[in-house]
Design an enzyme around this catalytic site. Structure first.
Site, PDB file in Angstrom:
ATOM      1  N   ARG A 145       9.735  -2.489  -5.686  1.00 29.55           N
ATOM      2  CA  ARG A 145       9.605  -3.158  -6.982  1.00 29.55           C
ATOM      3  C   ARG A 145       9.028  -2.165  -7.980  1.00 29.55           C
ATOM      4  O   ARG A 145       8.588  -1.070  -7.611  1.00 29.55           O
ATOM      5  CB  ARG A 145       8.648  -4.354  -6.871  1.00 29.55           C
ATOM      6  CG  ARG A 145       7.292  -3.954  -6.299  1.00 29.55           C
ATOM      7  CD  ARG A 145       6.228  -4.989  -6.471  1.00 29.55           C
ATOM      8  NE  ARG A 145       5.019  -4.663  -5.739  1.00 29.55           N
ATOM      9  CZ  ARG A 145       4.105  -3.789  -6.112  1.00 29.55           C
ATOM     10  NH1 ARG A 145       4.275  -3.098  -7.222  1.00 29.55           N
ATOM     11  NH2 ARG A 145       3.023  -3.570  -5.378  1.00 29.55           N
TER      12      ARG A 145
ATOM     13  N   GLY B 198       1.296  -8.451   2.030  1.00 30.83           N
ATOM     14  CA  GLY B 198       0.325  -8.593   0.958  1.00 30.83           C
ATOM     15  C   GLY B 198       0.565  -7.554  -0.118  1.00 30.83           C
ATOM     16  O   GLY B 198       1.420  -6.675   0.019  1.00 30.83           O
TER      17      GLY B 198
ATOM     18  N   GLY C  25      -1.432  -5.454  -3.845  1.00 31.94           N
ATOM     19  CA  GLY C  25      -2.619  -5.203  -4.649  1.00 31.94           C
ATOM     20  C   GLY C  25      -3.865  -4.920  -3.848  1.00 31.94           C
ATOM     21  O   GLY C  25      -4.975  -5.225  -4.285  1.00 31.94           O
ATOM     22  N   SER C  26      -3.725  -4.353  -2.644  1.00 27.39           N
ATOM     23  CA  SER C  26      -4.846  -4.041  -1.748  1.00 27.39           C
ATOM     24  C   SER C  26      -5.582  -5.288  -1.262  1.00 27.39           C
ATOM     25  O   SER C  26      -6.719  -5.196  -0.792  1.00 27.39           O
ATOM     26  CB  SER C  26      -5.843  -3.081  -2.429  1.00 27.39           C
ATOM     27  OG  SER C  26      -5.252  -1.841  -2.689  1.00 27.39           O
TER      28      SER C  26
ATOM     29  N   GLY D 154      -7.001  -7.810   1.084  1.00 28.37           N
ATOM     30  CA  GLY D 154      -7.278  -7.790   2.514  1.00 28.37           C
ATOM     31  C   GLY D 154      -7.336  -6.410   3.125  1.00 28.37           C
ATOM     32  O   GLY D 154      -7.459  -6.275   4.340  1.00 28.37           O
TER      33      GLY D 154
END
Length: 408
Positions: A276, A156, A158-159, A161
């Site tokens: 990235r 995942g 962008g934080s 979950g």
């Protein structure tokens, strides 16, 4: 002579995707976006950027589409601003003999459990962790580590979950949520407490270290970012050394890397390594703080050209995110032009429009805008930022009130 083209897999809203397109155009390249749904990205239609609908989850389909494009264009490079597609970028680059990241290293880095295991084996300080696949695993792992713990899916960004669980009730609630969202593997982590830092790297060079601040727990929604972080020489050196240890352990060092860490009572502890470029607003802040255009430099690396990472100046640049404290319907959001007119403000952006439903997710999607400011000093930048944010206003009608007003 065929046009030199830059192929981009998918894009990103909130600015970064558009910045890649603009940088490609400045370099004389013809940007082409391959996407399963090009309409998702408003900037493609607005700027008349060539976009092709294609199944970006299917590598063979991507190879066929890129081969077809090779008949018309000179493909200078292939990249993506989206972490989910970066391993496919590496595979495409290998197939077409273009510069690119090693896909095997990207794939193992994007699995948070595998990343943790590799870093631990290399002696890199990380939080204590366990892998869980069901509610019993989560409960026993949390008991071994000790509450509070952080629960997150192993894959995942962008934080999404990610939640701090401070007691058994929160632990059970978030476990049920993650399993219900079809996350079969859950990472149970020790809660590393201390100041948060974000390290931006190109190749093996640490370009800048930012200090970050979050809103209230249990979620990790960014509130503010500042370049450069206020650090002693020793702290800066320790973070730099730790970051380069991560690169060596994970086989990274081609192109951009972003490393998140906390400075705990034991020193710096790595929270996550992202293979990235960091998303908005890090590239804009680095350019304002140092005069280094990381997006353009990334594209240069992608097309096999040398990039210049020398600092042109040294300012303080900061971004404040606009985050609503309730759910409902956004009635209005105003003050953007006034905030943008404040001397020292570099950018004001609203991500949503009036009448948009506001549904809090507990991650980057909760942000409805940002303000970016820069000046020669930390104190001055903070003052500019606060002055601009104070001019912005929004109102949200709670959903229950909306339903009542709509009732006959």
């Amino acid at each position: 002579m065929a046009k030199r083209a830059l192929i981009q897999l998918e894009g990103l809203q909130m600015g970064t995707g558009l910045l890649y397109v603009q940088a490609a155009l400045r370099l004389g390249l013809h940007p082409i976006t391959l996407s399963a749904d090009p309409a998702r990205y408003d900037y493609l239609a607005a700027d008349r950027i060539e976009a092709i609908r294609v199944d970006t989850d299917n590598l063979d389909t991507l190879i066929r589409e890129c081969s077809r494009l090779c008949a018309t264009y000179d493909i200078a490079g292939i990249t993506s601003a989206n972490e989910s597609f970066y391993a496919k970028v590496g595979k495409l680059c290998q197939h077409f003999d273009l510069p690119g990241p090693n896909p095997a290293f990207i794939e193992r880095c994007c699995d948070k459990f595998t990343q943790r295991r590799i870093l631990a084996e290399a002696g890199v300080p990380i939080p204590d962790y366990r892998l869980a696949t069901n509610a019993n695993d989560v409960e026993s792992s949390a008991a071994e580590i000790g509450l509070p713990v952080v629960l997150k899916p192993t894959v995942g960004k962008g934080s999404s979950g990610v939640r701090l669980c401070r007691n058994v009730e929160e632990l059970a609630e978030h476990t049920a949520y993650l399993l219900g969202e079809k996350h079969p593997r859950i990472l149970v982590e020790e809660y590393a407490q201390g100041p948060y830092y974000s390290v931006n790297i190109m190749g093996n060079d640490v370009i800048g270290i930012a200090a970050g601040d979050f809103g209230r727990p249990p979620h990790f929604v960014y509130r503010e970012f500042t370049f450069p972080a206020v650090l002693t020489d020793d702290e800066h050196d320790r973070i730099t050394d730790l970051s380069q240890s991560c690169l060596r352990a994970l086989g990274l060092g081609w192109g951009p890397t972003n490393i998140e860490l906390r400075w705990t009572t034991l020193g710096p502890v790595v929270i996550e390594v992202n293979p990235r470029l960091a998303g908005t607003p890090d590239p804009q802040l680095i350019q304002l703080a140092y005069g280094i255009d990381l997006i353009t430099d990334h594209i240069k690396v992608v097309i096999g050209e040398a990039c210049d990472l020398r600092r042109r100046h040294s300012h303080t640049a900061a971004a404040r995110f606009l985050v609503p404290d309730r759910e409902g319907i956004l009635d209005l959001i105003s003050g953007g032009s006034g905030a943008a007119a404040v001397p020292g403000v570099a950018d004001v952006k609203f991500y949503v429009k009036p009448k948009t439903p506001i549904v809090r997710k507990g991650d980057y999607r909760d942000c409805i805008g940002h303000v970016i400011a820069a000046s020669p000093s930390f104190t001055q930048t903070e003052a500019i930022l606060q002055r601009a944010v104070d001019l912005i206003d929004w109102s949200i009608t709670p959903l229950d009130e909306t339903k009542q007003s709509a009732a006959p």
